[in-house]
Structure formats: structure tokens, C-alpha cells
Design a protein around this motif. Structure first.
Motif, short mmCIF file in Angstrom:
data_model
loop_
_atom_site.label_atom_id
_atom_site.label_comp_id
_atom_site.label_asym_id
_atom_site.label_seq_id
_atom_site.Cartn_x
_atom_site.Cartn_y
_atom_site.Cartn_z
N ALA A 132 0.85 -1.20 0.00
CA ALA A 132 0.00 0.00 0.00
C ALA A 132 0.87 1.24 0.00
O ALA A 132 1.94 1.28 0.61
N LYS A 133 0.37 2.27 -0.67
CA LYS A 133 1.12 3.52 -0.79
C LYS A 133 0.32 4.66 -0.19
O LYS A 133 -0.90 4.72 -0.30
N VAL A 134 1.03 5.58 0.48
CA VAL A 134 0.41 6.75 1.09
C VAL A 134 1.15 8.00 0.63
O VAL A 134 2.39 8.01 0.58
N VAL A 135 0.40 9.03 0.27
CA VAL A 135 0.99 10.31 -0.16
C VAL A 135 0.61 11.39 0.84
O VAL A 135 -0.52 11.45 1.33
N PHE A 136 1.57 12.25 1.14
CA PHE A 136 1.37 13.32 2.11
C PHE A 136 1.56 14.68 1.45
O PHE A 136 2.37 14.83 0.53
N GLY A 137 0.82 15.69 1.97
CA GLY A 137 0.97 17.05 1.47
C GLY A 137 0.63 17.15 0.00
O GLY A 137 -0.36 16.60 -0.47
N ASN A 138 1.47 17.84 -0.73
CA ASN A 138 1.25 18.02 -2.17
C ASN A 138 1.89 16.92 -3.00
O ASN A 138 2.06 17.07 -4.21
N GLY A 139 2.30 15.85 -2.35
CA GLY A 139 2.96 14.77 -3.06
C GLY A 139 4.46 14.81 -2.91
O GLY A 139 5.16 13.98 -3.50
N GLU A 140 4.97 15.73 -2.09
CA GLU A 140 6.42 15.83 -1.91
C GLU A 140 6.96 14.70 -1.05
O GLU A 140 8.17 14.48 -0.99
N LEU A 141 6.06 13.99 -0.38
CA LEU A 141 6.47 12.88 0.47
C LEU A 141 5.48 11.74 0.30
O LEU A 141 4.27 11.96 0.26
N SER A 142 6.00 10.52 0.16
CA SER A 142 5.14 9.34 0.08
C SER A 142 5.85 8.18 0.74
O SER A 142 7.06 8.20 0.97
N CYS A 143 5.08 7.16 1.09
CA CYS A 143 5.68 5.96 1.66
C CYS A 143 4.93 4.73 1.17
O CYS A 143 3.76 4.80 0.82
N THR A 144 5.64 3.62 1.15
CA THR A 144 5.08 2.34 0.76
C THR A 144 5.28 1.34 1.89
O THR A 144 6.37 1.28 2.49
N VAL A 145 4.24 0.58 2.20
CA VAL A 145 4.34 -0.44 3.25
C VAL A 145 5.17 -1.60 2.72
O VAL A 145 4.81 -2.24 1.74
N LYS A 146 6.29 -1.87 3.38
CA LYS A 146 7.19 -2.94 2.96
C LYS A 146 7.00 -4.23 3.75
O LYS A 146 7.28 -5.32 3.26
N GLU A 147 6.52 -4.08 4.99
CA GLU A 147 6.38 -5.27 5.84
C GLU A 147 5.32 -5.03 6.90
O GLU A 147 5.19 -3.92 7.42
N VAL A 148 4.54 -6.07 7.18
CA VAL A 148 3.59 -6.05 8.29
C VAL A 148 4.19 -6.91 9.41
O VAL A 148 4.38 -8.11 9.24
N LYS A 149 4.51 -6.29 10.54
CA LYS A 149 5.15 -7.01 11.63
C LYS A 149 4.14 -7.80 12.46
O LYS A 149 2.94 -7.55 12.39
N ASP A 150 4.64 -8.71 13.27
CA ASP A 150 3.77 -9.57 14.07
C ASP A 150 2.91 -8.78 15.04
O ASP A 150 1.78 -9.19 15.36
#
Length: 364
Positions: free
Chosen positions: A124-142
Motif C-alpha cells: 500500500a502507498k500513502v501520499v502526504f501534502g502536495n505529493g512531496e512525500l510518500s511511503c510504501t508499506v514494505k512489511e507487516v510485523k507480528d
């Protein structure tokens, strides 16, 4: 109290909700201070800026110089089909999510708490602000936490400062008008998701006066995680697993502490985070060692302190690991009696609240 019968309910006290401090005082050091003798349980009421009267030449005050990052980010999930435009600050209904940064990892990755968790699975991907920052979920921990990897243009810390907000504890519902009030005046090294709140009472002027009295000030670093606020769920306290936190002790600061101990001075920790740091980094002979590591140290009644003599701390949540730590130093009965007195006198509780000094001085 025997270690094998340590129950969560033994650390409960009744706190009216109105005594939970929602805002910091205008003057940091004007908060109230309950001075508690750890041996007798005797106590006295005073004001925090009078703490200097209880410190002695030759003492060493240990402070935690960690700095809270604006770790709470609000963004938009599944944004490929959502327009990102200049000035965009109100995600469409149903598309809003939160990423709360806990611990920096490698390669622009962080361990984080995400909401809603069901929607933010691996990839899953999340975008913040005007798109200058984003993150992608790489791992779901226990434990349900996520490892997310950030993409951005520019300097991450500057972007986070613009887009993030302070991760105030859940019991604080008021908006923080000045985010510097959730920082100590000596905060240096970014990395905490929560403030070492006992240090919030100090002003630069008070610290200078303490130095002028002949009290050494040693700095350590422990990056506070939100696990600090995680409730103890197990009825048997010994079944509780502590969260891991990173700490660092420099050689120069370890020398200050060890020199003070060798000369017969007292080690006075400002806050439970400083306490956990010096206790985790010391050996059984009471020598503090320089270095860095992660610690899961859990201090509860029965623990034998190796370095710490006295403690400056706030008033903590009922049944929390923090009130257990204070009870290990001053005795559960003494602490709960002092808390009852603080409730009676309508002290302000928790992060923005008043303070307690647990000392070995006789209180008349």
C-alpha cells in the motif's frame, strides 16, 4: 512485596479526569513539586523552581537530550486515482490515513503505526501534502506495526517538520499551540516519538543556577517510543514485555557520573528515561559504561538500583510501568500515598502536569 506476586492492580489509584493536564503552563518551572523521601514516605509540597534547594554541591543531574520529531503524518491512501494539487490539505472522505513514526531503520525506512491498519497492507502507498512525500508499506510485523519506506525530494527532516505534527499522548485532547513546549530546552538529537516529560519543567535559567551551585549535569540520549504509553495488559506484571528503545552514553558523560559516584555524590536522574538509560548501561558494580544499544529494561519493585540515587519525575498513569519504576525506588505504599495526596491537593497529572522529586533527604 514478593516479586512472584506482583499484580497490575497493586499499582492502581483513582484519578479524576479533570486532573489530567491538557496544556503546558506558561512558565515551565512554575509547576508544583511534591518532594518525597524514598525511605520514610514523608513529603512536602513546593514549586518546581525550588528543586535547587534540594540539590547539593557534588550531585550529578542526568538529563535525556533526545528530541521529539513531528512523527504523526496524515495522508491519503490509494492515491493513484486521486488528484494531488497545490494546496491539497483535505483528503477525500474515506481516503484519509495516519502514519505514526516510531523508529528509524535503514534506507529511508521506519517502523510505524498506521491507521486504518486493515487498509494499509504490504504494498500500500500513502501520499502526504502536495505529493512531496510518500511511503510504501514494505512489511507487516507480528505486532501489527508496519515497516514503511519513504520517497521524497529534498531533506527528509525539513519535509517532516512541515508536514508532521507532534504525537501527543492519547490522554491529551487539546491542540498544542507551540510544538516547542513538547520539547525540553536541552533537546538535541532527533528520534523520539514522545517527550521525556520530567525535563519539560527546566528552564535555561534554572539549569544555570543548578550548575552554579556545583551540581554536575550529565547528558544521555534515549529515544522514547510510544510503547511508554502502552498499558500493562497482563495481570501478573512479570509477564509484561517492555518495548525496545535506543540509547547512547558518551564517554565524557559516563565519566561525569562515575566521578560523582566515586566522590560520594548522588546521581539524580531527570525522568524515567534517564533512569532506564543509566541502569541499562551500567554493570553490577555501579559503573556506567559509554556505548549505544537497544534496551528493554523493566524496573519494578524488587529491582536493585546500580547507579541512580534520586529521581525527578512526573505523575504517571495508574497501573503503568512508569509508576512501577517509581515504586521500585520509593516503595509502592509510599508512592501510592503520595499520589493520593497529590490528587487531594489537585496536582496536575501526566505529561504536561506537575512533578515529584524522590529523594533520600529527610523531609520535615
Amino acid at each position: 512485596m514478593s516479586e512472584n506476586v506482583l499484580k497490575k492492580k497493586d499499582f492502581y489509584y483513582d484519578l479524576p479526569e479533570r486532573l489530567i493536564a491538557q496544556d503546558p503552563l506558561e512558565n515551565r518551572s512554575s509547576s508544583r513539586l511534591l518532594v518525597l523521601n524514598k525511605n520514610t514516605g514523608n513529603f512536602r509540597h513546593t514549586r518546581f523552581d525550588h528543586i535547587i534547594d534540594y540539590l547539593k554541591k557534588g550531585d550529578c543531574l542526568v538529563i535525556n537530550n533526545t528530541k521529539v520529531i513531528p512523527a504523526r503524518l496524515i495522508g491519503v491512501r490509494d492515491v493513484e486515482n486521486i488528484e494531488i494539487r497545490k494546496g491539497f490539505d483535505s483528503p477525500k472522505p474515506g481516503a484519509v490515513c495516519e502514519v505514526l513514526l516510531l523508529k528509524r531503520l535503514e534506507d529511508n525506512c521506519w517502523e510505524a503505526i498506521v491507521k486504518p491498519g486493515k487498509k494499509l497492507k504490504e504494498g500500500a502507498k500513502v501520499v502526504f501534502g502536495n505529493g512531496e512525500l510518500s511511503c510504501t508499506v514494505k512489511e507487516v510485523k507480528d505486532d501489527g506495526n508496519r515497516v514503511v519506506k519513504f520517497e521524497f525530494n529534498g531533506i527528509f527532516e525539513e519535509i517532516l517538520d512541515r508536514l508532521g505534527t507532534m504525537p501527543l499522548p492519547p490522554y491529551i485532547t487539546h491542540e498544542l499551540k507551540d510544538k516547542n513546549r513538547y520539547q525540553t530546552v536541552y533537546a538535541k538529537y532527533e528520534g523520539s516519538a514522545a517527550a521525556p516529560t520530567a525535563g519539560l519543567h527546566f528552564t535555561p535559567e534554572l539549569l544555570e543556577a543548578i550548575k552554579a551551585k556545583g551540581v554536575e549535569i550529565a547528558e544521555v540520549t534515549l529515544h522514547v517510543g510510544l510503547g511508554t504509553f502502552r498499558p500493562v495488559k497482563e495481570e501478573n506484571v512479570l509477564d509484561h514485555k517492555m518495548h525496545s528503545e535506543f540509547y547512547q552514553v558518551l564517554e565524557s558523560e559516563a565519566e561525569k557520573v562515575n566521578r560523582c559516584k566515586a566522590n560520594g555524590g548522588r546521581i539524580i536522574c531527570v525522568g524515567t528515561t534517564s533512569c532506564r538509560t543509566v541502569e541499562a548501561a551500567s554493570t553490577e558494580d555501579g559503573i556506567l559504561h559509554a556505548g549505544c544499544a537497544n534496551t528493554e529494561i523493566f524496573i519494578y519493585p524488587g529491582y536493585k538500583f546500580k547507579v541512580l540515587d534520586c529521581l525527578i519525575t512526573n505523575f504517571h498513569l495508574p497501573e503503568s510501568t512508569l509508576i512501577m519504576l517509581v515504586s521500585a525506588l520509593a516503595g509502592r505504599d509510599n508512592v501510592l500515598h503520595a499520589y493520593e495526596e497529590a490528587v487531594k491537593e489537585e496536582y496536575r497529572f501526566f505529561s504536561f502536569g506537575d512533578a515529584m522529586f524522590v529523594t533520600d533527604d529527610e523531609i520535615i
